[in-house]
Scaffold this active site. Structure first.
Site, mmCIF file in Angstrom:
data_model
loop_
_atom_site.group_PDB
_atom_site.id
_atom_site.type_symbol
_atom_site.label_atom_id
_atom_site.label_comp_id
_atom_site.label_asym_id
_atom_site.label_seq_id
_atom_site.Cartn_x
_atom_site.Cartn_y
_atom_site.Cartn_z
ATOM 1 N N ASP A 1 35.071 113.505 -5.970
ATOM 2 C CA ASP A 1 34.065 112.500 -6.340
ATOM 3 C C ASP A 1 33.502 112.772 -7.727
ATOM 4 O OD1 ASP A 1 34.294 111.005 -4.051
ATOM 5 O OD2 ASP A 1 32.618 111.979 -3.018
ATOM 6 N N THR B 1 36.998 115.932 13.263
ATOM 7 C CA THR B 1 37.635 117.199 13.660
ATOM 8 C C THR B 1 37.832 118.160 12.489
ATOM 9 O OG1 THR B 1 39.879 116.396 13.248
ATOM 10 C CG2 THR B 1 38.942 115.932 15.417
ATOM 11 N N ARG C 1 41.266 114.491 5.394
ATOM 12 C CA ARG C 1 40.586 115.279 6.419
ATOM 13 C C ARG C 1 39.867 114.352 7.381
ATOM 14 N NH1 ARG C 1 36.095 119.918 5.125
ATOM 15 N NH2 ARG C 1 34.925 118.130 4.390
ATOM 16 N N ASP D 1 31.373 117.383 -3.894
ATOM 17 C CA ASP D 1 32.766 116.984 -3.680
ATOM 18 C C ASP D 1 33.480 116.935 -5.026
ATOM 19 O OD1 ASP D 1 35.032 114.971 -3.563
ATOM 20 O OD2 ASP D 1 34.543 115.103 -1.435
#
Length: 210
Positions: free
Chosen positions: A204, A109, A105, A201
């Protein structure tokens, strides 16, 4: 409740998810719980697999017994966090064919970019289950499903641990024919595109990276 969204509210799923959400939960425990939850979610997402019967012999007699019909289903992990769900699902469906979609990603944006794509053959003849723990903006998920459809997939399910309303809406707009199965529909996305309250996350926390 969205007609294309199934929330698995089984007590064991919800209990394990709560422990995963806690910031003090260790990487090892997080990983183990994700594997356990994925088994329970897999049970739900495979509930519409086609069945047929075959003649078998039990120790006592012959019978026509139910068995899965058609080609082995395909599990598609959306890298890298999808691998956490994939591990548990393969315990339940060890004969499944496996594919991988690599997307990253763009932090500015929030748009997805492909870096890897390898999927089983004859996707058009298989139930295809795409797995990714987090359905956040929905951009990566929608892009992954685009690629799977281009590769021939017709019968697709999307399985995630957590979903944000924005991601569910994006997926419904892009792929109204793809049902979503999740353990929880959270409140919203924050300004960085993270699910709130979420669990941080997933990649993670699963792999111990920051």
């Amino acid at each position: 409740m969205h007609d294309h969204l199934t929330i698995v509210d089984h007590p064991l799923v919800q209990h394990k998810l709560t422990i995963m959400r806690e910031k003090e939960t260790s990487t090892a425990v997080f990983r183990q719980l994700l594997r356990e939850i994925s088994l329970l979610l897999a049970y739900e997402v495979t509930s519409e697999l086609e069945m047929t019967t075959k003649r078998i012999e039990t120790p006592l007699t012959e019978m026509d017994a139910p068995t899965l019909k058609g080609r082995k289903l395909a599990l598609i992990s959306i890298l890298r966090a999808g691998n956490g769900l994939l591990d548990g699902m393969l315990e339940l469906i060890p004969s499944a064919r496996v594919g991988f979609v690599g997307l990253y990603r763009d932090e500015q944006t929030l748009k997805p970019h492909k870096y890897y794509f390898k999927v089983p053959e004859q996707l058009d003849e298989r139930m295809v289950i795409a797995v990714d723990p987090m359905l956040a903006t929905g951009n990566s998920s929608a892009a992954a499903v685009d690629m799977l459809k281009e590769a021939g997939a017709k019968d697709i399910r999307f399985l995630c641990l957590l979903a944000a309303p924005e991601g569910v809406a994006r997926m419904k707009e892009a792929h109204p024919d793809v049902p979503i199965v999740t353990a929880a529909l959270d409140e919203k996305l924050n300004e960085l595109g993270y699910i709130m309250p979420g669990l941080g996350d997933a990649g993670d926390r699963m792999f111990g990276t920051k």
